[in-house]
Design a protein around this motif. Structure first.
Motif, PDB file in Angstrom:
ATOM      1  N   THR A   1     -30.436 -13.749 -11.360  1.00  0.00           N
ATOM      2  CA  THR A   1     -30.364 -14.605 -10.184  1.00  0.00           C
ATOM      3  C   THR A   1     -30.956 -15.961 -10.558  1.00  0.00           C
ATOM      4  O   THR A   1     -31.643 -16.087 -11.578  1.00  0.00           O
ATOM      5  CB  THR A   1     -31.149 -14.014  -9.004  1.00  0.00           C
TER       6      THR A   1
ATOM      7  N   ILE B   1     -20.685 -11.731 -13.932  1.00  0.00           N
ATOM      8  CA  ILE B   1     -21.298 -12.479 -12.828  1.00  0.00           C
ATOM      9  C   ILE B   1     -22.237 -11.571 -12.035  1.00  0.00           C
ATOM     10  O   ILE B   1     -23.331 -11.987 -11.638  1.00  0.00           O
ATOM     11  CB  ILE B   1     -20.213 -13.082 -11.909  1.00  0.00           C
ATOM     12  N   ARG B   2     -21.805 -10.333 -11.797  1.00  0.00           N
ATOM     13  CA  ARG B   2     -22.645  -9.415 -11.020  1.00  0.00           C
ATOM     14  C   ARG B   2     -23.933  -9.053 -11.746  1.00  0.00           C
ATOM     15  O   ARG B   2     -24.970  -8.848 -11.137  1.00  0.00           O
ATOM     16  CB  ARG B   2     -21.869  -8.126 -10.699  1.00  0.00           C
ATOM     17  N   LYS B   3     -23.873  -8.976 -13.099  1.00  0.00           N
ATOM     18  CA  LYS B   3     -25.028  -8.520 -13.871  1.00  0.00           C
ATOM     19  C   LYS B   3     -25.988  -9.639 -14.271  1.00  0.00           C
ATOM     20  O   LYS B   3     -27.097  -9.362 -14.696  1.00  0.00           O
ATOM     21  CB  LYS B   3     -24.572  -7.800 -15.154  1.00  0.00           C
ATOM     22  N   ARG B   4     -25.531 -10.905 -14.178  1.00  0.00           N
ATOM     23  CA  ARG B   4     -26.384 -11.979 -14.668  1.00  0.00           C
ATOM     24  C   ARG B   4     -27.624 -12.160 -13.790  1.00  0.00           C
ATOM     25  O   ARG B   4     -27.674 -11.681 -12.658  1.00  0.00           O
ATOM     26  CB  ARG B   4     -25.605 -13.280 -14.784  1.00  0.00           C
TER      27      ARG B   4
ATOM     28  N   LYS C   1     -16.202  -8.441  -5.395  1.00  0.00           N
ATOM     29  CA  LYS C   1     -15.896  -7.916  -6.720  1.00  0.00           C
ATOM     30  C   LYS C   1     -16.354  -8.856  -7.830  1.00  0.00           C
ATOM     31  O   LYS C   1     -17.128  -8.470  -8.692  1.00  0.00           O
ATOM     32  CB  LYS C   1     -14.386  -7.667  -6.823  1.00  0.00           C
ATOM     33  N   LYS C   2     -15.877 -10.100  -7.829  1.00  0.00           N
ATOM     34  CA  LYS C   2     -16.152 -11.074  -8.881  1.00  0.00           C
ATOM     35  C   LYS C   2     -15.892 -10.459 -10.254  1.00  0.00           C
ATOM     36  O   LYS C   2     -14.905  -9.764 -10.426  1.00  0.00           O
ATOM     37  CB  LYS C   2     -17.568 -11.619  -8.758  1.00  0.00           C
ATOM     38  N   THR C   3     -16.757 -10.717 -11.241  1.00  0.00           N
ATOM     39  CA  THR C   3     -16.599 -10.079 -12.554  1.00  0.00           C
ATOM     40  C   THR C   3     -17.895  -9.363 -12.879  1.00  0.00           C
ATOM     41  O   THR C   3     -18.943  -9.652 -12.291  1.00  0.00           O
ATOM     42  CB  THR C   3     -16.320 -11.110 -13.665  1.00  0.00           C
ATOM     43  N   ARG C   4     -17.823  -8.459 -13.817  1.00  0.00           N
ATOM     44  CA  ARG C   4     -19.011  -7.677 -14.176  1.00  0.00           C
ATOM     45  C   ARG C   4     -20.112  -8.593 -14.685  1.00  0.00           C
ATOM     46  O   ARG C   4     -21.280  -8.419 -14.360  1.00  0.00           O
ATOM     47  CB  ARG C   4     -18.640  -6.646 -15.232  1.00  0.00           C
TER      48      ARG C   4
ATOM     49  N   ARG D   1     -18.155  -4.553  -1.238  1.00  0.00           N
ATOM     50  CA  ARG D   1     -18.892  -5.679  -1.815  1.00  0.00           C
ATOM     51  C   ARG D   1     -17.943  -6.637  -2.528  1.00  0.00           C
ATOM     52  O   ARG D   1     -16.827  -6.280  -2.890  1.00  0.00           O
ATOM     53  CB  ARG D   1     -19.932  -5.170  -2.816  1.00  0.00           C
TER      54      ARG D   1
END
Length: 130
Positions: free
Chosen positions: A103, A98-101, A93-96, A91
């Motif tokens: 939609t 960004i992934r958790k924010r 990676k980006k940052t944690r 998947r």
């Protein structure tokens, strides 16, 4: 051993890559022994190129492995309906954060009260004199 080129490695099979990796690691071990025993300067400078060659082989090996996994996941997704999930290491990676924010859909949702208020009191439009 001559400098390894990545485009040459891409055409090789998995077993060929593994054998080349084994040879390079043996060569690196021999060069390190020569370093400890006080070998020739040309051998000491060769250590860096052998390390880089090992890194290239491992990189190409990993890239081909990832491409195969991705192809198999996409093939499996084509067979079944619905969304198929990629393995975690495949998947983005980006940052944690960004992934958790939330939609965009979740962020733009309004509560029932806020929706009623927006419907009852829409933004006013003013005509300005130029």
């Amino acid at each position: 051993m001559a400098k390894v080129r990545a485009h040459e490695l891409r055409g090789k099979s998995k077993t060929d890559l593994q054998t080349q990796l084994k040879e390079l690691k043996q060569e690196l071990g021999a060069l390190r022994v020569a370093k400890v025993t006080g070998g020739a300067p040309n051998k000491l400078s060769k250590i860096k190129s052998v390390r880089k060659s090992i890194a290239r082989v491992l990189t190409v090996f990993r890239q081909t492995q990832r491409a195969a996994v991705k192809a198999s996941v996409e093939e499996a997704a084509g067979k079944k309906k619905g969304k198929s999930l990629l393995p975690l290491d495949m998947r983005v990676k980006k940052t944690r954060a960004i992934r958790k924010r939330l939609t965009k859909e979740q962020a733009n949702k309004k509560t029932a009260k806020a929706a009623k208020k927006a419907a009852a009191f829409p933004l006013r439009k003013f005509a300005l004199k130029a």
